[in-house]
Motif scaffolding. Structure first.
Motif, PDB file in Angstrom:
ATOM      1  N   VAL A  13       6.877 -15.460   6.419  1.00  0.00           N
ATOM      2  CA  VAL A  13       7.383 -13.987   6.585  1.00  0.00           C
ATOM      3  C   VAL A  13       6.013 -13.141   6.777  1.00  0.00           C
ATOM      4  O   VAL A  13       5.122 -13.706   6.409  1.00  0.00           O
ATOM      5  N   GLN A  14       6.047 -12.071   7.375  1.00  0.00           N
ATOM      6  CA  GLN A  14       4.690 -11.366   7.576  1.00  0.00           C
ATOM      7  C   GLN A  14       5.102 -10.216   6.279  1.00  0.00           C
ATOM      8  O   GLN A  14       5.477  -9.277   6.333  1.00  0.00           O
ATOM      9  N   PRO A  15       4.229 -10.634   5.246  1.00  0.00           N
ATOM     10  CA  PRO A  15       4.184  -9.992   3.941  1.00  0.00           C
ATOM     11  C   PRO A  15       3.781  -8.613   3.998  1.00  0.00           C
ATOM     12  O   PRO A  15       4.027  -7.807   2.954  1.00  0.00           O
ATOM     13  N   ALA A  16       3.237  -8.207   4.983  1.00  0.00           N
ATOM     14  CA  ALA A  16       2.467  -6.948   5.116  1.00  0.00           C
ATOM     15  C   ALA A  16       3.595  -5.664   5.569  1.00  0.00           C
ATOM     16  O   ALA A  16       3.210  -4.423   5.498  1.00  0.00           O
ATOM     17  N   VAL A  17       4.660  -6.316   5.861  1.00  0.00           N
ATOM     18  CA  VAL A  17       6.007  -5.331   6.227  1.00  0.00           C
ATOM     19  C   VAL A  17       6.892  -5.406   5.345  1.00  0.00           C
ATOM     20  O   VAL A  17       7.963  -6.327   5.404  1.00  0.00           O
ATOM     21  N   PRO A  18       7.291  -4.465   4.538  1.00  0.00           N
ATOM     22  CA  PRO A  18       8.242  -4.625   3.484  1.00  0.00           C
ATOM     23  C   PRO A  18       9.624  -4.124   3.832  1.00  0.00           C
ATOM     24  O   PRO A  18       9.767  -3.241   4.988  1.00  0.00           O
ATOM     25  N   PRO A  19      10.590  -4.425   3.257  1.00  0.00           N
ATOM     26  CA  PRO A  19      11.830  -4.113   3.730  1.00  0.00           C
ATOM     27  C   PRO A  19      12.175  -2.733   3.496  1.00  0.00           C
ATOM     28  O   PRO A  19      11.285  -2.218   2.391  1.00  0.00           O
ATOM     29  N   PRO A  20      12.838  -2.133   4.246  1.00  0.00           N
ATOM     30  CA  PRO A  20      13.737  -2.303   5.266  1.00  0.00           C
ATOM     31  C   PRO A  20      13.441  -2.118   6.645  1.00  0.00           C
ATOM     32  O   PRO A  20      13.952  -2.416   7.615  1.00  0.00           O
TER      33      PRO A  20
END
Length: 88
Positions: A13-20
């Protein structure tokens, strides 16, 4: 055998991009992938895998999805039984 469906899918996962927020950097032969973000967000993965797979584990940089038919079985196990680090 025309098709094989995985029971469990493990993705980075690209962790720098948070949900949603949904983010994906799709492959292109002219893109050297040296600059900017790579991969995709957790939200994008969940969107692409629905409705066949559900999220069972998320760490800082990985996600584990399982077929929805297996979710009740997997959720019945106590914390730490399948993934030992979930007991911390």
């Amino acid at each position: 055998l025309d098709r094989v469906e995985a029971a469990v899918v493990v993705l980075e996962v690209q962790p720098a991009v948070p949900p949603p927020v949904q983010f994906v950097r799709k492959y292109h032969p002219d893109d050297p992938l040296r600059d900017g973000w790579a991969g995709c967000s957790l939200s994008y993965q969940a969107h692409m895998l629905r409705p066949r797979y559900g999220l069972i584990l998320y760490t800082e940089d990985s996600a584990v999805f399982a077929q929805v038919s297996l979710l009740p079985l997997l959720e019945a196990f106590p914390p730490g039984h399948i993934f030992y680090w979930t007991t911390f």
